[in-house]
Design a protein around this motif. Sequence first.
Motif, PDB file in Angstrom:
ATOM      1  N   GLU A 167      -8.647  28.571   8.330  1.00  0.00           N
ATOM      2  CA  GLU A 167      -9.767  28.782   9.254  1.00  0.00           C
ATOM      3  C   GLU A 167      -9.832  27.572  10.180  1.00  0.00           C
ATOM      4  OE1 GLU A 167     -13.341  29.657   6.772  1.00  0.00           O
ATOM      5  OE2 GLU A 167     -11.822  29.749   5.215  1.00  0.00           O
ATOM      6  N   HIS A 224     -10.324  24.952   7.070  1.00  0.00           N
ATOM      7  CA  HIS A 224     -10.307  25.303   5.646  1.00  0.00           C
ATOM      8  C   HIS A 224      -8.961  25.892   5.287  1.00  0.00           C
ATOM      9  CE1 HIS A 224     -14.979  25.542   5.482  1.00  0.00           C
ATOM     10  NE2 HIS A 224     -14.520  24.319   5.687  1.00  0.00           N
ATOM     11  N   ARG A 272     -20.883  25.508  -0.758  1.00  0.00           N
ATOM     12  CA  ARG A 272     -20.150  25.159   0.466  1.00  0.00           C
ATOM     13  C   ARG A 272     -19.919  23.653   0.560  1.00  0.00           C
ATOM     14  NH1 ARG A 272     -17.839  28.774   3.834  1.00  0.00           N
ATOM     15  NH2 ARG A 272     -17.890  30.484   2.386  1.00  0.00           N
ATOM     16  N   GLU A 287      -9.945  27.065  -1.843  1.00  0.00           N
ATOM     17  CA  GLU A 287     -10.193  26.696  -0.453  1.00  0.00           C
ATOM     18  C   GLU A 287     -10.322  25.178  -0.374  1.00  0.00           C
ATOM     19  OE1 GLU A 287     -13.466  28.794   1.244  1.00  0.00           O
ATOM     20  OE2 GLU A 287     -13.297  27.788   3.171  1.00  0.00           O
TER      21      GLU A 287
HETATM   22 MG    MG Z   1     -14.050  28.884   4.577  1.00  0.00          MG
END
Ligand code: MG
Length: 704
Positions: free
Chosen positions: A206, A333, A442, A454
């Motif tokens: 990403e 990411h 997150r 991730e």
């Molecule tokens: Mg992400």
Amino acid sequence: MKVKEIDFKATPLVSIYGENCFDEKTIKTRVPKSIFKEFKKVQAGKQELTLEVAEVIANAMKDWAIEKGATHFTHWFQPLTGSTAEKHDSFIDPTAEGDVMMKFSGKELIKGEPDASSFPSGGLRATFEARGYTAWDTTSPAFLKDDNTGTTLYIPTAFVSYTGEALDKKVPLLRSMEAVEKQALRVLRVLGNETSQKISATVGAEQEYFLIEKDFFEQRLDLLQAGRTLFGAETAKGQELNDHYFGTIKERVADFMRELDFELWKLGVSSKTKHNEVAPNQFEIAPIFDTANVATDRNHVTMDTINKVASRHGLVALLHEKPFAAVNGSGKHNNWSLSTDDGINLLEPGDNPHDNAQFLLFLSAVVKAVDTYAPQLRLSAGSAGNDHRLGGHEAPPAIISIFLGDELEGVFKGVASEGAKHLEIGVDSLPKLPRDITDRNRTSPFAFTGNKFEFRMVGSSASISSCNIILNTVVAEVLSQFADKLEASSDINEAIKEIVAATYKEHGRVIFNGNGYSKEWVKEAERRGLPNLKSTAEALKYYNAPETVAVFEKHNVLVKAELDSRYNIYAEEYVNLINIEANVMLKMATQEIYPAANKYVADLAKTLNEVKASLGETELMETQKAHLVEVLENAKGLKEAAQKLRTTLKETKDIEDAGELALAFRQKVLPAMSTLRTYGDALELLVEKALWPFPTYEDMLFKL
Ligand code: MG
Ligand code: ADP
């Protein structure tokens, strides 16, 4: 078809998707069946590429490219500094009659010889012999780049020295993919899988970026030369309302994004998701995942295309990790997993005990690898730019930890606890693992997100090859340890259980499901003995630390000389980048800010004199005088801070060791820059806006 000529609304996506990509289906229709078969074997690493096969593919590639208007080809590669490199050759070949014909041989496809002696070799060899050659990466499809006036064939390649050392980021990436494949296959075979033939590291990257008005960009020396603002007072409104995140995409940006999607789709880059990010004028684009090397190539293409399309819209895309202080920076990411050629994702929890055992084993491998090689993984995301992000409020801290979620950690813990009979692996009583473990955290730098990990530390401008080289290599190492144990065991189920239990006991410290941005975590991590390498300068030494060399050499990814060279090159790059920033600051402070402040001082003094002339000396002038003094004080501070920065830079001149120099830049130059900025930003808030010499944060972040 040029994008500008596309009627976006009327064009069916399938008609343009991949039209500029020399993908498998295109090759298949253009070469004889036998050649295609051979080529597939080469791609799978089962066979060396013969000149005969290369000749046929080269010819097909050339015909295809020329039909689409190409005149040139380039061996496209990823040197150790900067993004990508290319040197263009035309297809022309003179005939005896004095004309030209279009030619492209197998040899030209396989091997290129860029005169690339200016690329750093980091001491691998002297500059005069630092030349290398580029070798075709048969597993990443060639593609066409359309510019306004012509088309060029891009051939993804690896860049190697004549004696075989890696001079780029792709060679070790390909080697690391082989390493992890080899060890993962060993593990699968002991688990009884005889059908999967190939295992690939898969990656989805990403990409975050900012967009600003091109006019503003061009008026700022810092953006032009350093890619980030080195001065700039905070805006009144920041990102605190979170009103940009996932907000309605403005029409101008939507138009840009649509054209970007079309350009990427034509190249076969599977741009899938796009949205507004947290900071004002910050955005994200994400593709569908691919094998690690293809994903890396395509991320480079994506970054290039973002820049190109932005420019057509009168915009500039900022890919720097921290273009603006006080609002979020940009990251990338890196979603990573391992998948077999017959569709098994090795990090996907299964429906039955066998699959769950396999899942827990691969999960354990990642946990152990990440804990053992945390400094190397942290380093893989290190750069001068990303140092402004990691450990800030918006980015994961520089401490490596893994988020598994309470449920999954519970399963892990259960296997590790003594006498956990009901958790015997391989029998029906194993509880079903949670399948849809949506990531609710997150703030973790390394999060398990249901069927992949991730890695969130990577910087927005970085090549994702660095982190995937490390990930593949260290996971390969742990899988090889597991395979050794499993192959020697007479009771596989017991061995798996022991491995999972031992991993949790010895490496469970790296698992953290809480808030990674909190101060408490920093303390807790220290208590757990987890490394906290706050800056790249401090992490650099891990490039060629003995444990790094050992694991890289064991798995044939890089040898010590190559790692030493990387250490030198990256240390030098770190220093160079900060040095450029410091020099840009000095110019802006001296040639732009100080004169603006002086002009303002003159205006203020003139006003004071005029007031005095009409009213005589009056107390009412006190505030004006105080304001004038404040401006003068800050202007003086600015001058002195600039001088201090100059002296500091001079003092670093004698340091010869690359690593020491990097530390000096981190510890001395950066603080001196920071002081200088304080005065510049204070002046911005004091001086009349009309006199300010360059666009402000308000201009850049809110106008589009
Ligand atoms: Mg992400
Ligand atoms: P989020 O914003 O929640 O992180 P996105 O959907 O934006 O999620 O991005 C997830 C990324 O992970 C996508 O690029 C996707 O293709 C990628 N991905 C999905 N499955 C895998 C996999 N098995 N291996 C690698 N990447 C994957």
